[in-house]
Design an enzyme around this catalytic site. Sequence first.
Site, PDB file in Angstrom:
ATOM      1  N   GLU A   1     -37.382 -42.810  11.891  1.00 46.11           N
ATOM      2  CA  GLU A   1     -36.512 -42.115  10.941  1.00 46.11           C
ATOM      3  C   GLU A   1     -35.948 -43.118   9.937  1.00 46.11           C
ATOM      4  OE1 GLU A   1     -34.972 -38.183  12.572  1.00 46.11           O
ATOM      5  OE2 GLU A   1     -33.623 -39.718  13.311  1.00 46.11           O
TER       6      GLU A   1
ATOM      7  N   SER B   1     -35.519 -35.632   6.283  1.00 44.83           N
ATOM      8  CA  SER B   1     -35.731 -34.561   5.306  1.00 44.83           C
ATOM      9  C   SER B   1     -37.077 -33.867   5.464  1.00 44.83           C
ATOM     10  CB  SER B   1     -35.543 -35.086   3.875  1.00 44.83           C
ATOM     11  OG  SER B   1     -34.220 -35.568   3.710  1.00 44.83           O
TER      12      SER B   1
ATOM     13  N   HIS C   1     -30.019 -42.563  17.638  1.00 45.15           N
ATOM     14  CA  HIS C   1     -30.118 -41.941  16.308  1.00 45.15           C
ATOM     15  C   HIS C   1     -29.392 -42.836  15.290  1.00 45.15           C
ATOM     16  CE1 HIS C   1     -29.494 -39.142  12.986  1.00 45.15           C
ATOM     17  NE2 HIS C   1     -30.554 -38.503  13.456  1.00 45.15           N
TER      18      HIS C   1
HETATM   19  C1  PEP Z   1     -32.183 -36.218  11.813  1.00 44.01           C
HETATM   20  O1  PEP Z   1     -31.044 -35.868  11.988  1.00 44.01           O
HETATM   21  O2  PEP Z   1     -32.758 -36.839  12.708  1.00 44.01           O
HETATM   22  C2  PEP Z   1     -32.831 -35.894  10.532  1.00 44.01           C
HETATM   23  C3  PEP Z   1     -34.055 -36.306  10.337  1.00 44.01           C
HETATM   24  O3  PEP Z   1     -32.120 -35.162   9.611  1.00 44.01           O
HETATM   25  P1  PEP Z   1     -32.691 -34.440   8.270  1.00 44.01           P
HETATM   26  O4  PEP Z   1     -33.957 -33.730   8.688  1.00 44.01           O
HETATM   27  O5  PEP Z   1     -31.627 -33.535   7.833  1.00 44.01           O
HETATM   28  O6  PEP Z   1     -32.993 -35.528   7.303  1.00 44.01           O
END
Ligand code: PEP
Length: 251
Positions: free
Chosen positions: A167, A213, A95
């Site tokens: 991500e 998000s 992550h």
């Molecule tokens: C995550 O923690 O992998 C994430 C995508 O967080 P958020 O949805 O809050 O952006």
Amino acid sequence: MRKPFIAGNWKMNTDAAGASALAAGLAKALAGVTTVDVAVCPPFVYLQRVAEALAGSTIRLGAQDVYFEDNGAFTGEISCAMLKDVCCTYVIVGHSERRHVIGETDALINKKVAAVIASGLQPILCAGELLEEREAGKTESVVAGQIRKGLAGITAEQMAAVTIAYEPVWAIGTGRTATAAQAQEVHAMIRELLGEMYNERVAAQTRIQYGGSAKPSNTAELMANADVDGLLVGGAGLKVDDFAAMIKTVA
Ligand code: PEP
């Protein structure tokens, strides 16, 4: 055909009572949903109680991290066997918060991916570029590099256990979501990369989640993309109504 897969990453949130209540609420709200694979990834210390709250539901349990060694003098770490012991199916690996806040390297992430697969657990390997990397036109090279290094030594057969999560770091927890087109562009690149690294079958079967998000209002748009197979959800995964709404949108 890739079955949609939506996972909630609770990060360092909830407490004992809150974790149980969130899990129980999701189990109730999502009873009967079978067309989407759903997982929640609570903090380590609440895995056991969340497993109990999810008993009898189709929601699977995931961990947010793991260490690659089997056991021994690794103070503070948690092994794959321990995660299996408390009924985990998935483990998030690499992550962005572990890469950029804790300082995990691609080499360490690769060892974790290999250990997770060898144990019979299923890794969700995260990759994503920083804002400055995107602005410098380096998105593809950064994401491809993280995936190549994270999957080093992983065979085509072993890829059946792997989910990739794209991500973009600038979209995580910021409220700033990648547009559907930005997500699709990178997801398509990742799928092409998997074809190059392995073969067409692996490229076609591997699920690629988007994270950053994601929320009820943008779920349909993100999931309408041909190469977006699911979502890794942070903030919106902490609210029963929001997370359930996202899954029902996809179901
Ligand atoms: C995550 O923690 O992998 C994430 C995508 O967080 P958020 O949805 O809050 O952006």
